[in-house]
Design a protein around this motif. Structure first.
Motif, PDB file in Angstrom:
ATOM      1  N   ARG A   1       0.830  -1.210   0.000  1.00 41.33           N
ATOM      2  CA  ARG A   1       0.000   0.000   0.000  1.00 41.33           C
ATOM      3  C   ARG A   1       0.864   1.259   0.000  1.00 41.33           C
ATOM      4  N   SER A   2       2.012   1.181   0.681  1.00 45.31           N
ATOM      5  CA  SER A   2       2.881   2.360   0.739  1.00 45.31           C
ATOM      6  C   SER A   2       3.421   2.733  -0.636  1.00 45.31           C
ATOM      7  N   TYR A   3       3.472   1.772  -1.550  1.00 49.69           N
ATOM      8  CA  TYR A   3       3.902   2.050  -2.926  1.00 49.69           C
ATOM      9  C   TYR A   3       2.737   2.459  -3.818  1.00 49.69           C
ATOM     10  N   GLY A   4       1.502   2.268  -3.314  1.00 46.62           N
ATOM     11  CA  GLY A   4       0.332   2.664  -4.090  1.00 46.62           C
ATOM     12  C   GLY A   4      -0.554   1.523  -4.543  1.00 46.62           C
ATOM     13  N   VAL A   5      -0.246   0.285  -4.139  1.00 38.23           N
ATOM     14  CA  VAL A   5      -1.107  -0.855  -4.488  1.00 38.23           C
ATOM     15  C   VAL A   5      -2.468  -0.676  -3.826  1.00 38.23           C
ATOM     16  N   GLU A   6      -3.522  -0.954  -4.566  1.00 41.45           N
ATOM     17  CA  GLU A   6      -4.877  -0.918  -4.016  1.00 41.45           C
ATOM     18  C   GLU A   6      -5.311  -2.355  -3.723  1.00 41.45           C
ATOM     19  N   ILE A   7      -5.717  -2.611  -2.482  1.00 43.25           N
ATOM     20  CA  ILE A   7      -6.024  -3.967  -2.028  1.00 43.25           C
ATOM     21  C   ILE A   7      -7.474  -4.019  -1.586  1.00 43.25           C
ATOM     22  N   PHE A   8      -8.181  -5.003  -2.100  1.00 38.63           N
ATOM     23  CA  PHE A   8      -9.611  -5.132  -1.817  1.00 38.63           C
ATOM     24  C   PHE A   8      -9.929  -6.547  -1.331  1.00 38.63           C
ATOM     25  N   THR A   9     -10.693  -6.631  -0.258  1.00 39.00           N
ATOM     26  CA  THR A   9     -11.198  -7.913   0.222  1.00 39.00           C
ATOM     27  C   THR A   9     -12.654  -8.074  -0.213  1.00 39.00           C
ATOM     28  N   GLU A  10     -13.145  -9.307  -0.085  1.00 37.14           N
ATOM     29  CA  GLU A  10     -14.521  -9.660  -0.484  1.00 37.14           C
ATOM     30  C   GLU A  10     -14.807  -9.263  -1.934  1.00 37.14           C
ATOM     31  N   LYS A  11     -13.799  -9.462  -2.782  1.00 36.42           N
ATOM     32  CA  LYS A  11     -13.949  -9.260  -4.232  1.00 36.42           C
ATOM     33  C   LYS A  11     -13.639 -10.607  -4.902  1.00 36.42           C
ATOM     34  N   ASP A  12     -14.678 -11.378  -5.085  1.00 34.27           N
ATOM     35  CA  ASP A  12     -14.543 -12.756  -5.562  1.00 34.27           C
ATOM     36  C   ASP A  12     -14.549 -12.771  -7.091  1.00 34.27           C
ATOM     37  N   VAL A  13     -13.416 -13.135  -7.677  1.00 31.14           N
ATOM     38  CA  VAL A  13     -13.299 -13.165  -9.129  1.00 31.14           C
ATOM     39  C   VAL A  13     -14.054 -14.370  -9.680  1.00 31.14           C
ATOM     40  N   GLY A  14     -14.895 -14.101 -10.677  1.00 27.56           N
ATOM     41  CA  GLY A  14     -15.642 -15.183 -11.315  1.00 27.56           C
ATOM     42  C   GLY A  14     -14.919 -15.751 -12.514  1.00 27.56           C
ATOM     43  N   GLN A  15     -14.284 -14.863 -13.311  1.00 19.41           N
ATOM     44  CA  GLN A  15     -13.628 -15.341 -14.528  1.00 19.41           C
ATOM     45  C   GLN A  15     -12.625 -14.308 -15.040  1.00 19.41           C
ATOM     46  N   VAL A  16     -11.576 -14.819 -15.658  1.00 16.98           N
ATOM     47  CA  VAL A  16     -10.636 -13.967 -16.381  1.00 16.98           C
ATOM     48  C   VAL A  16     -11.264 -13.630 -17.734  1.00 16.98           C
ATOM     49  N   VAL A  17     -11.205 -12.357 -18.112  1.00 15.14           N
ATOM     50  CA  VAL A  17     -11.757 -11.936 -19.403  1.00 15.14           C
ATOM     51  C   VAL A  17     -10.693 -12.154 -20.487  1.00 15.14           C
TER      52      VAL A  17
END
Length: 578
Positions: free
Chosen positions: A298-314
């Motif tokens: 995060r200190s470098y700028g990465v955005e981290i999200f929980t409860e984001k369940d990926v269904g499929q790669v586009v």
């Protein structure tokens, strides 16, 4: 998954689910476009994200659960008791990642263990003496005194054995911190491309030069049964069995199976706080290391999200990855996608099957994820007391900080436990590795109480070809507790709660296919150029822009951060060439 609570001493209460320690949520808003998306907020995914962001790529991490860390998490399963619910020890965190990401600055604190191994015997003491035990640590003179209780010859040989292992393990380090050799690049293309690819030979050249005349010894230990090696060095059964546990931990194999020697080498090549082969407890549980990596990212700028369940790669019409679709329908676009999930989850569940060659899908189906592990997390109101090394007034002794090996004083016991699981039954005398991190870390349990981890083997994924039931879980935990009771009388009465995770539970909760803690077996056919498959060993998938960054890739499970680091380097090199 069953987490059986206990109210009064020994009286079973209802099965309960635990509360959890949630990760610090990101204040960022999920955008529709990033340079890089990382599926899964486990430690390798977080490391990959940190290095991608440092390299100038706007990166987001998408974690399906409500907390970060994958298998390296901390959960308060019972009020006041905080557990490393899956992964439970730290060692193979690569030193350059520790330094680059300034993990100490971001809150990582580790309690070093010394001594590190304790094996009590189930035996009657002679002439009123307590049962014998074997304790091993960093003090070689003390190790020799301990071993001489069983064999003076073994005590004399032990320093040479440690030096032998150190030499072999040290030679592997260059291979951990770089992708495998680029075979297609070295053998095909223009001379310029071949010369560029030839640089990937350097780690294996360094490994060979470090080994020197020990190359035959290295070949033997990675291919042989560990008992072939140990029988050449030692004669005493407790020492051989204790050392053999490192050759089978987490693996559905026995000490007499070929290839078990590499698993031992894998577990002794770690480093912690510049101490070779050391293992430690992370303050606050293993979630502490994940939170430190996340804080750095995060200190470098990465955005981290929980409860984001990926269904499929586009996958676009050009056959390249274009981003992901969440299960709630949200579509997020990116130049590249990195998956920290297992190869099976990535290519069977998250990738459109029509976008993959049929022969590749068939190969993915053949990856071995067999697991022998059932993890039992136990809350106790009293420290276990071992007649083999008794301590008064509930005070911890040096042995309480160790990995405590139960049912490990004989190799035959380990072999029998393995055979039962291979025949579809949980072991009736399981191999038990007990750890009590609250002995060193007071943040984990209320005063006077402790958290106990039981890493148990061997249990099959299916019991006699059927699914595990809650009754099966409870019955196996009862068996394990009965054995602990023999080594530490009074243990069962001290239990105030237990959380039982059989292989299917490890799969369901943590996404570990087959319950395998390494994201795939660490067998010789699934290492280095063949991890997880020969066509996937360079972290690139058949779909352009889709990469692997989890423990299913080289150098494998347990080598914390290396797959993520190597994958990030590969991605940035590819984007630079475009």
């Amino acid at each position: 998954m069953a987490a059986a609570a206990w109210t009064d001493r020994g009286r079973r209460a209802v099965t309960v689910m635990g509360t959890v320690i949630r990760s610090r949520s990101s204040h960022a808003t999920l955008k529709s476009q990033y340079d890089a998306l990382v599926i899964g907020g486990g430690h390798n995914g977080l490391v990959a994200a940190a290095y991608l962001q440092k390299g100038g790529l706007k990166t987001a991490v998408l974690e399906r659960r409500h907390l970060l860390g994958g298998a390296a998490i901390s959960e308060e399963i019972f009020p006041g008791f905080r557990f490393s619910r899956c992964s439970y020890l730290l060692s193979l965190l690569r030193p350059h990642i520790y330094a680059d990401l300034e993990l100490k600055k971001h809150g990582l604190k580790v309690y070093m263990r010394d001594p590190h191994a304790f094996t009590p015997m189930l035996e009657e003491g002679v002439r009123g003496a307590p049962p014998r035990s074997l304790t091993l640590g960093s003090d070689m003179a003390m190790n020799q005194i301990e071993i001489s209780k069983f064999s003076k010859k073994d005590a004399k040989a032990f320093p040479d054995y440690v030096a032998y292992l150190d030499k072999l393990a040290g030679a592997i380090h260059p291979l951990l911190d770089a992708p495998p050799v680029d075979i297609p690049g070295v053998t095909t293309g223009s001379l310029r491309k071949r010369l560029t690819a030839a640089k990937t030979l350097m780690p294996i050249v360094k490994c060979g030069l470090k080994l020197g005349t020990n190359i035959p010894d290295f070949y033997e230990i990675i291919t042989a049964p560990i008992m072939k090696i140990l029988n050449c060095w030692f004669e005493s059964e407790p020492l051989r069995a204790t050392l053999a546990t490192d050759a089978v931990i987490g693996a559905m194999t026995s000490p007499s199976n070929p290839g078990s020697g590499y698993v031992l080498l894998h577990h002794v090549m770690g480093e912690l706080e510049k101490e070779k082969g050391a293992w430690g407890y992370v303050e606050g549980g293993m979630g502490g290391v994940s939170q430190a990596i996340a804080s750095s990212a995060r200190s470098y700028g990465v955005e981290i999200f929980t409860e984001k369940d990926v269904g499929q790669v586009v996958v676009g019409s050009d056959g390249a990855a274009k981003g992901v679709v969440l299960k709630d329908g949200t579509e997020i676009h990116s130049k590249v996608v990195l998956s920290n999930a297992t190869p099976y989850v990535t290519f069977k569940n998250l990738t459109p099957q029509a976008a993959l060659p049929p022969e590749f899908i068939k190969a993915v189906d053949q990856i071995d994820y067999t697991s022998p592990v059932t993890k039992i997390n136990v809350a106790v109101d009293k420290l276990p007391n071992f007649p083999a090394s008794p301590t008064p007034d509930d005070r911890p002794g040096p042995h309480h900080q160790c990995s405590i090996h139960l049912n490990c004083e004989s190799v035959d016991v380990l072999e029998s436990a393995y055979k039962e699981a291979m025949n579809g039954r949980p072991s009736s005398r399981p191999m038990l590795e007990m750890t009590i991190p609250s002995v060193l870390d007071p943040t984990l349990a209320p005063s006077g109480c402790h958290v106990v981890s039981l890493f148990t083997q061997y249990t099959p994924y299916h019991i006699n070809s059927r699914e595990w039931t809650n009754q099966d879980r409870e019955a196996f935990a009862d068996t394990a507790f009965d054995w602990v009771e023999q080594y530490a009388p009074g243990f069962k009465k001290s239990v105030v709660g237990r959380d039982i995770l059989a292989p299917p539970d490890l799969e369901r909760i943590f996404g570990l296919t087959g319950g395998n803690i390494f994201h795939g077996s660490m067998s010789l056919d699934q290492l280095y150029l063949a991890r997880p498959l020969p066509s996937l060993s360079d972290y690139r998938s058949p779909i352009k822009g889709l990469y692997m960054c989890g423990s299913g890739c080289h150098p494998g499970g347990g080598v914390m951060g290396s797959p993520g680091w190597n994958a990030a380097l590969t991605v940035m090199a590819d984007l630079k060439r475009q």
